[in-house]
Design a protein around this motif. Structure first.
Motif, short mmCIF file in Angstrom:
data_model
loop_
_atom_site.label_atom_id
_atom_site.label_comp_id
_atom_site.label_asym_id
_atom_site.label_seq_id
_atom_site.Cartn_x
_atom_site.Cartn_y
_atom_site.Cartn_z
N THR A 131 0.84 -1.21 0.00
CA THR A 131 0.00 0.00 0.00
C THR A 131 0.88 1.26 0.00
N ASP A 132 2.04 1.17 -0.63
CA ASP A 132 2.90 2.36 -0.80
C ASP A 132 2.20 3.37 -1.71
N MET A 133 2.70 4.61 -1.70
CA MET A 133 2.10 5.65 -2.54
C MET A 133 3.12 6.37 -3.42
N PRO A 134 3.84 5.68 -4.27
CA PRO A 134 4.80 6.37 -5.15
C PRO A 134 4.12 6.78 -6.46
N VAL A 135 3.24 7.81 -6.41
CA VAL A 135 2.28 8.05 -7.48
C VAL A 135 2.85 8.02 -8.90
N LEU A 136 3.85 8.85 -9.17
CA LEU A 136 4.24 8.97 -10.57
C LEU A 136 4.97 7.75 -11.09
N CYS A 164 -12.53 17.38 2.78
CA CYS A 164 -13.92 17.54 3.20
C CYS A 164 -14.12 16.59 4.39
N THR A 165 -14.88 17.04 5.38
CA THR A 165 -14.85 16.32 6.66
C THR A 165 -15.51 14.94 6.62
N TYR A 166 -16.23 14.64 5.53
CA TYR A 166 -16.91 13.34 5.43
C TYR A 166 -16.13 12.33 4.60
N CYS A 167 -15.04 12.74 3.96
CA CYS A 167 -14.55 11.99 2.79
C CYS A 167 -13.22 11.26 3.05
N VAL A 168 -13.14 10.03 2.53
CA VAL A 168 -11.94 9.20 2.72
C VAL A 168 -10.88 9.41 1.62
N VAL A 169 -11.27 10.07 0.53
CA VAL A 169 -10.37 10.10 -0.63
C VAL A 169 -8.96 10.65 -0.32
N PRO A 170 -8.82 11.74 0.46
CA PRO A 170 -7.46 12.21 0.74
C PRO A 170 -6.60 11.14 1.44
N TYR A 171 -7.26 10.20 2.14
CA TYR A 171 -6.51 9.15 2.84
C TYR A 171 -6.25 7.95 1.92
N THR A 172 -7.21 7.62 1.06
CA THR A 172 -7.02 6.43 0.23
C THR A 172 -6.21 6.72 -1.03
N ARG A 173 -6.26 7.98 -1.49
CA ARG A 173 -5.59 8.31 -2.75
C ARG A 173 -4.37 9.19 -2.56
N GLY A 174 -4.23 9.75 -1.37
CA GLY A 174 -3.06 10.58 -1.09
C GLY A 174 -3.22 12.01 -1.58
N GLY A 195 -8.00 3.87 -31.46
CA GLY A 195 -9.40 3.96 -31.87
C GLY A 195 -10.28 4.87 -31.02
N ALA A 196 -9.70 5.50 -29.98
CA ALA A 196 -10.54 6.38 -29.16
C ALA A 196 -10.87 7.66 -29.93
N ARG A 197 -12.13 8.06 -29.89
CA ARG A 197 -12.53 9.34 -30.51
C ARG A 197 -12.93 10.34 -29.44
N GLU A 198 -13.11 9.82 -28.23
CA GLU A 198 -13.48 10.69 -27.10
C GLU A 198 -12.58 10.34 -25.92
N LEU A 199 -12.06 11.35 -25.25
CA LEU A 199 -11.27 11.12 -24.03
C LEU A 199 -11.95 11.84 -22.87
N THR A 200 -12.06 11.16 -21.75
CA THR A 200 -12.51 11.81 -20.52
C THR A 200 -11.32 11.90 -19.59
N LEU A 201 -10.88 13.12 -19.33
CA LEU A 201 -9.75 13.34 -18.44
C LEU A 201 -10.24 13.19 -17.01
N LEU A 202 -9.54 12.35 -16.26
CA LEU A 202 -10.02 12.03 -14.92
C LEU A 202 -9.10 12.55 -13.83
N GLY A 203 -9.71 12.85 -12.70
CA GLY A 203 -8.97 13.20 -11.48
C GLY A 203 -9.96 13.35 -10.36
N GLN A 204 -9.53 13.10 -9.13
CA GLN A 204 -10.43 13.35 -7.98
C GLN A 204 -10.78 14.83 -7.94
N ASN A 205 -9.84 15.67 -8.34
CA ASN A 205 -10.09 17.10 -8.55
C ASN A 205 -9.42 17.48 -9.84
#
Ligand code: SAH
Ligand code: SF4
Ligand code: F3S
Length: 445
Positions: A131-136, A164-174, A195-205
Motif C-alpha cells: 500500500t505504498d504511494m509512489p504516485v508517478l 472535506c470532513t466526510y470523505c476518505v479520498v485524501p486518505y485512500t488516494r493521497g 481507436g478512441a474518438r473521445e477522451l474523458t480526463l479524470l482526477g479526484q479534482n
C-alpha cells in the motif's frame, strides 16, 4: 497471510471494479498489465486470479467486497487467487487478509504497477501486501496504452488535498498530484491511435491539474484541453470530477470556444446550506456555486450541469435540507448523483454530534431523488426534435440497435451505424434514462 503453500502461477485473470471512473481506469490498466505478463482475461467463474478493485467512499461500497470474497472462496470451480485492490485495500491494508483469510494479495491504488511481483509472491505462498504511494512511478512503470474503445478514460490528476470532513479520498488516494504534460499527451495519442474518438480526463479534482507545456509555460487544465483539441482524430473531450474552488476563468472560457470540449460539467456542490458546507469544510458557499454555474452558462448556454449531493450530514436540519432542494431547483440539473451520508472511520464528520437518523435520511433522499429525476426527464425531453452528434459506443439490446452518447452525455439508442462512428442524429423520443434517435441522412464529420 496465513497461507504458506506454493501454487501454480495464475494464467488467467478477472477484474471487477466497484468504484468511480478513476477506479474503472485503474482496473483497465491492471488488466493491461496482467495481459502484458501473458495472462488472459476470463470470467469470474473460471479465472485463476480474481482481482476485486474496491471503493471505500461509503460503507455499503466498502462492505460489498467481503461478500464477494466469501462467494469466491466457495467457488464451484475451486477458489481462485483473490486479490483486493483499490481504495479499501489502501484503507484496510494488512487487516483484510486477517479478516478474510481467503485473500491472497492486497494492493493499493498507487502501487498496482507492482502486481506482477505481488502475484509471484502470492503464488509462492509469501505475504503480498503493498500500500505504498509512489504516485508517478506507477504511471512510468505501466505498459503503454493500446486503447480499443471509442470513448476512453485518461487519468491526469490523482489525490485530493481538500479534506472535506466526510470523505476518505485524501486518505485512500493521497495528496494531489498532476501527471506531467508529456505523459498525458503521449497516453492520449496512444488511445487515439487505438481507436478512441473521445477522451474523458479524470482526477479526484481534475480541474486542479497544473503543469508545464513543451515550452515550459505553466498551464492549467484548460491549456491541456486546448492542446488535446488539436490532436488529429480526437473528436470529443470531457473531464471529471471538478471542485468549485478550482473552476478557473480559463477553464470556463474553454467551454465557450473549444469545439471538442463537450457541453457537460460535473461540478458537485454537496449541500444547499452554507452552514452545512462550512461543517463539510467545502470552502465555497451556495451563492458562489450558483454564480459559477451562471458564468459557465453565459459562455455555453446549453451546458448539461451534473453534481453530487449528500443528505443527512451530521446536524442537517429540515431547513438545511430545504436549502438543498432550493439549490437543485436554482441549478436545474441535467443529471446528478445523490447519496445518504455514510460515516467513515477516521474522518472528522464521523464523530460529529447530531448524526441523522436513517429514516430521516431515507425520506430526504427520496424527495431529492424525485426532484433530480424530474429534472433529468425534463432535460432529456427538451432535446426532442434537436439534431446532435452521437458517438456510437456499443451494440444495443435489439438486433441492429446501437447505443451511443450525445454531447450532453445522454445515452441515445439508434438503429444502425458502426461502433466508433460519430453520426448525426435527430432525437425523436426521451425517457428518464435514455433517448431514441433517428440517423440524419448525412454522417457528421
Ligand atoms: N472529488 C469529488 C468527489 C469525490 S467522491 C468532489 O469533491 O466533488 C464522490 C462523491 O461521493 C462526493 O462528491 C460526495 O458527494 C460523495 N461522498 C463522499 N464521501 C461520502 C460519504 N462519507 N457519505 C456519502 N457520500 C459521500
Ligand atoms: Fe473528497 Fe472533498 Fe476531496 Fe472531493 S474534494 S475527493 S469530496 S475530500
Ligand atoms: Fe471510491 Fe476510491 Fe473512487 S474511494 S470513489 S474508488 S477514489
Amino acid at each position: 497471510m496465513a497461507r504458506a503453500m506454493a501454487r501454480p502461477a495464475p494464467k488467467s485473470f478477472h477484474v471487477k471494479s466497484f468504484g468511480c471512473q478513476m477506479n474503472v481506469y485503474d482496473g483497465a490498466r491492471m488488466a493491461e498489465l496482467m495481459q502484458a505478463q501473458g495472462m488472459v482475461e476470463a470470467g469470474a467463474d473460471t479465472a485463476d486470479l480474481v482481482l476485486l478493485n474496491t471503493c471505500h467512499i461509503r460503507e455499503k461500497a466498502a462492505e460489498k467486497v467481503y461478500s464477494d470474497i466469501g462467494r469466491l472462496a466457495k467457488r464451484a470451480s475451486g477458489k481462485p487467487m483473490i486479490a483486493v485492490a483499490g481504495c479499501v485495500a489502501q484503507a484496510e491494508g494488512a487487516e483484510i487478509p486477517k479478516r478474510a483469510r481467503a485473500v491472497d494479495l492486497v494492493v493499493g491504488p498507487q502501487a498496482y504497477h507492482r502486481l506482477p511481483g505481488l502475484i509471484a509472491d502470492a503464488a509462492a505462498g509469501r505475504p503480498a501486501v503493498d500500500t505504498d504511494m509512489p504516485v508517478l512511478s506507477k504511471f512510468d512503470a505501466l505498459p503503454g496504452r493500446s486503447g480499443g474503445s471509442p470513448s476512453a478514460f485518461l487519468t491526469v490528476q490523482e489525490g485530493c488535498d481538500k479534506f472535506c470532513t466526510y470523505c476518505v479520498v485524501p486518505y485512500t488516494r493521497g495528496a494531489e498530484v498532476s501527471r506531467p504534460w508529456a505523459a498525458v499527451m503521449d497516453e492520449a495519442r496512444a488511445l487515439v491511435d487505438g481507436g478512441a474518438r473521445e477522451l474523458t480526463l479524470l482526477g479526484q479534482n481534475v480541474n486542479a491539474w497544473t503543469g508545464e507545456d513543451e515550452a515550459g509555460r505553466p498551464q492549467g487544465l484548460d491549456g491541456l484541453i486546448r492542446a488535446l483539441d488539436r490532436l488529429p482524430g480526437l473528436a470529443r473531450i470531457r473531464y471529471m470530477t471538478s471542485h468549485p474552488n478550482d473552476m478557473a476563468d480559463g477553464l470556463i472560457a474553454a467551454h465557450g470556444d473549444v469545439e471538442s470540449l463537450m457541453p457537460f460539467l460535473h461540478l458537485p456542490v454537496q449541500s444547499g446550506s452554507d452552514r452545512i458546507l462550512r461543517a463539510m469544510n467545502r470552502a465555497h458557499d451556495v451563492a458562489s456555486y450558483l454564480r459559477l454555474i451562471d458564468r459557465v452558462r453565459a459562455v455555453r448556454p446549453d451546458i448539461a450541469v451534473s453534481g453530487d449531493y449528500i443528505v443527512g450530514f451530521p446536524g442537517e436540519t429540515d431547513a438545511d435540507f430545504e436549502g438543498t432542494m432550493d439549490a437543485v431547483r436554482a441549478v436545474g440539473h441535467a443529471m446528478a448523483y445523490s447519496f445518504k451520508y455514510s460515516p467513515r472511520t477516521g474522518t472528522p464528520a464521523a464523530t460529529m454530534a447530531d448524526q441523522i437518523a436513517p429514516e430521516v435520511m431515507d425520506e430526504r433522499l427520496q424527495r431529492l431523488q424525485a426532484l433530480l429525476g424530474a429534472q433529468q426527464l425534463a432535460f432529456n425531453r427538451a432535446t426532442i426534435g434537436r439534431t446532435c452528434d452521437v458517438l456510437i459506443e456499443r451494440a444495443g439490446k435489439l438486433p441492429g440497435q446501437k447505443l451511443g452518447k450525445s454531447p450532453w452525455l445522454q445515452s441515445v439508442l439508434i438503429d444502425g451505424g458502426e461502433i466508433g462512428d460519430l453520426v448525426e442524429v435527430e432525437v425523436v423520443a426521451a425517457g428518464p434514462q435514455s433517448m431514441h434517435g433517428q440517423r440524419a441522412q448525412r454522417a457528421a464529420a
